[in-house]
Write a protein that holds these residues in place. Structure first.
Motif, PDB file in Angstrom:
ATOM      1  N   TYR A 125      42.275  46.063  46.003  1.00  0.00           N
ATOM      2  CA  TYR A 125      43.123  47.145  45.194  1.00  0.00           C
ATOM      3  C   TYR A 125      42.433  47.132  43.748  1.00  0.00           C
ATOM      4  O   TYR A 125      42.053  46.201  43.440  1.00  0.00           O
ATOM      5  CB  TYR A 125      44.429  46.662  45.210  1.00  0.00           C
ATOM      6  CG  TYR A 125      45.204  46.810  46.420  1.00  0.00           C
ATOM      7  CD1 TYR A 125      45.972  48.008  46.678  1.00  0.00           C
ATOM      8  CD2 TYR A 125      45.358  45.926  47.160  1.00  0.00           C
ATOM      9  CE1 TYR A 125      46.553  48.280  47.893  1.00  0.00           C
ATOM     10  CE2 TYR A 125      46.229  45.842  48.459  1.00  0.00           C
ATOM     11  CZ  TYR A 125      46.676  46.991  48.780  1.00  0.00           C
ATOM     12  OH  TYR A 125      47.307  47.084  49.900  1.00  0.00           O
ATOM     13  N   LEU A 126      42.069  48.543  43.454  1.00  0.00           N
ATOM     14  CA  LEU A 126      41.942  48.742  42.186  1.00  0.00           C
ATOM     15  C   LEU A 126      43.159  49.004  41.329  1.00  0.00           C
ATOM     16  O   LEU A 126      44.134  49.696  41.764  1.00  0.00           O
ATOM     17  CB  LEU A 126      41.080  50.100  41.852  1.00  0.00           C
ATOM     18  CG  LEU A 126      41.069  50.614  40.463  1.00  0.00           C
ATOM     19  CD1 LEU A 126      39.960  49.644  39.445  1.00  0.00           C
ATOM     20  CD2 LEU A 126      40.130  51.996  40.554  1.00  0.00           C
ATOM     21  N   TYR A 127      43.610  48.173  40.408  1.00  0.00           N
ATOM     22  CA  TYR A 127      45.106  48.187  39.926  1.00  0.00           C
ATOM     23  C   TYR A 127      44.897  48.409  38.164  1.00  0.00           C
ATOM     24  O   TYR A 127      46.082  48.715  37.782  1.00  0.00           O
ATOM     25  CB  TYR A 127      45.845  46.902  40.152  1.00  0.00           C
ATOM     26  CG  TYR A 127      45.148  45.794  39.559  1.00  0.00           C
ATOM     27  CD1 TYR A 127      45.654  45.260  38.289  1.00  0.00           C
ATOM     28  CD2 TYR A 127      44.027  44.819  39.888  1.00  0.00           C
ATOM     29  CE1 TYR A 127      45.246  44.083  37.584  1.00  0.00           C
ATOM     30  CE2 TYR A 127      43.770  43.661  39.172  1.00  0.00           C
ATOM     31  CZ  TYR A 127      44.188  43.421  38.032  1.00  0.00           C
ATOM     32  OH  TYR A 127      43.752  42.389  37.225  1.00  0.00           O
ATOM     33  N   LYS A 128      43.918  48.621  37.694  1.00  0.00           N
ATOM     34  CA  LYS A 128      43.941  48.881  36.201  1.00  0.00           C
ATOM     35  C   LYS A 128      42.699  49.397  35.740  1.00  0.00           C
ATOM     36  O   LYS A 128      41.452  48.942  36.250  1.00  0.00           O
ATOM     37  CB  LYS A 128      44.562  47.638  35.481  1.00  0.00           C
ATOM     38  CG  LYS A 128      44.598  48.122  33.996  1.00  0.00           C
ATOM     39  CD  LYS A 128      45.220  46.945  33.170  1.00  0.00           C
ATOM     40  CE  LYS A 128      44.754  45.350  33.468  1.00  0.00           C
ATOM     41  NZ  LYS A 128      44.923  44.386  32.523  1.00  0.00           N
ATOM     42  N   ILE A 129      42.609  50.486  34.945  1.00  0.00           N
ATOM     43  CA  ILE A 129      41.416  50.635  34.199  1.00  0.00           C
ATOM     44  C   ILE A 129      41.577  50.681  32.813  1.00  0.00           C
ATOM     45  O   ILE A 129      42.630  51.452  32.235  1.00  0.00           O
ATOM     46  CB  ILE A 129      40.720  52.006  34.625  1.00  0.00           C
ATOM     47  CG1 ILE A 129      40.763  52.353  36.123  1.00  0.00           C
ATOM     48  CG2 ILE A 129      39.628  52.623  33.932  1.00  0.00           C
ATOM     49  CD1 ILE A 129      40.505  53.427  36.633  1.00  0.00           C
ATOM     50  N   LEU A 130      40.825  50.012  32.117  1.00  0.00           N
ATOM     51  CA  LEU A 130      40.598  49.961  30.492  1.00  0.00           C
ATOM     52  C   LEU A 130      39.612  50.863  30.098  1.00  0.00           C
ATOM     53  O   LEU A 130      38.457  50.334  30.395  1.00  0.00           O
ATOM     54  CB  LEU A 130      40.724  48.567  30.053  1.00  0.00           C
ATOM     55  CG  LEU A 130      40.272  48.337  28.467  1.00  0.00           C
ATOM     56  CD1 LEU A 130      41.415  49.089  27.587  1.00  0.00           C
ATOM     57  CD2 LEU A 130      40.287  46.906  28.100  1.00  0.00           C
ATOM     58  N   SER A 131      39.706  51.646  29.156  1.00  0.00           N
ATOM     59  CA  SER A 131      38.728  52.732  28.644  1.00  0.00           C
ATOM     60  C   SER A 131      38.402  52.330  27.196  1.00  0.00           C
ATOM     61  O   SER A 131      39.435  52.585  26.513  1.00  0.00           O
ATOM     62  CB  SER A 131      38.620  54.231  28.886  1.00  0.00           C
ATOM     63  OG  SER A 131      38.898  54.362  30.133  1.00  0.00           O
TER      64      SER A 131
END
Length: 163
Positions: A125-131
Motif C-alpha cells: 500500500y501507498l499510505y502517505k506522500i510528503l511533498s
C-alpha cells in the motif's frame, strides 16, 4: 498487379523488422536493493529500463517491488518529457516498509516527494506522500502532507498521477 505485389512485400518486410526489433529489446537493471522491515517482510526493489540496440527506452522505466510471493510495479515518468528533471533520489527502508524519494522541477522551483509504502495483510500500500516545495528565490521550504486512507493498494502504480 505489380503495385499490389510490391505493397504486400513491403508490408511483410516491415512486419518482420518490427518483430525483430521487439525481440532485440532487453531489460536492464539500474539498481537493486533488498532489506527486511520491522515486521519481517523481505523486500527486493529493482529499478529497470528496457534497452533496444543499447539505447534506453525511457517510457519503460519502472520499479519492481518483490515481497513475500507478490510483485508490484511502479511505472516512472519520462524525465523532461512527462515531468521536468524527474529523478529517483533514493529508495530506503523505513520502520513500516520503504520510502521512495523523487525530485523534479527547475527554475523557479524544485519539488522533492517522499512516497511511503508498507505491506498490510500481504498487500503493498501507498499510505502517505510528503511533498517539499523549494523556491530558488528564497530558502523557504513549504511542506505538504497527504495521508491516503485507506491506503492505496499497489499492484501497478503509475507514479505520474501523484507528482
Amino acid at each position: 498487379k505489380r503495385i499490389v505485389l510490391l505493397l504486400v512485400i513491403m508490408v511483410e518486410s516491415l512486419q518482420l523488422s518490427i518483430g525483430k526489433n521487439q525481440k532485440d529489446i532487453v531489460a536492464d537493471t539500474l539498481s537493486v536493493m533488498t532489506f527486511i522491515d520491522a515486521r519481517g517482510v523481505n523486500y527486493k526493489i529493482i529499478q529497470t529500463i528496457n534497452l533496444s540496440s543499447n539505447y534506453w527506452i525511457d517510457s519503460t522505466r519502472k520499479i519492481i517491488v518483490c515481497y513475500e510471493d507478490k510483485e508490484a510495479i511502479i511505472r516512472l515518468p519520462i524525465p523532461d518529457e512527462e515531468v521536468k528533471n524527474f529523478s529517483i533520489e533514493q529508495i530506503s527502508r523505513n520502520h513500516n516498509g520503504f520510502t521512495l524519494i523523487t525530485s523534479q522541477g527547475g527554475e523557479p522551483y524544485a519539488v522533492r516527494r517522499f512516497f511511503f509504502f508498507k505491506v498490510v495483510h500481504r498487500k503493498l500500500y501507498l499510505y502517505k506522500i510528503l511533498s517539499e516545495y523549494e523556491s530558488f528565490n528564497s530558502k523557504k521550504i513549504e511542506k505538504e502532507y497527504k495521508s491516503i486512507r485507506p491506503g492505496l493498494q499497489i499492484d501497478t502504480l503509475d507514479l505520474i498521477y501523484y507528482l
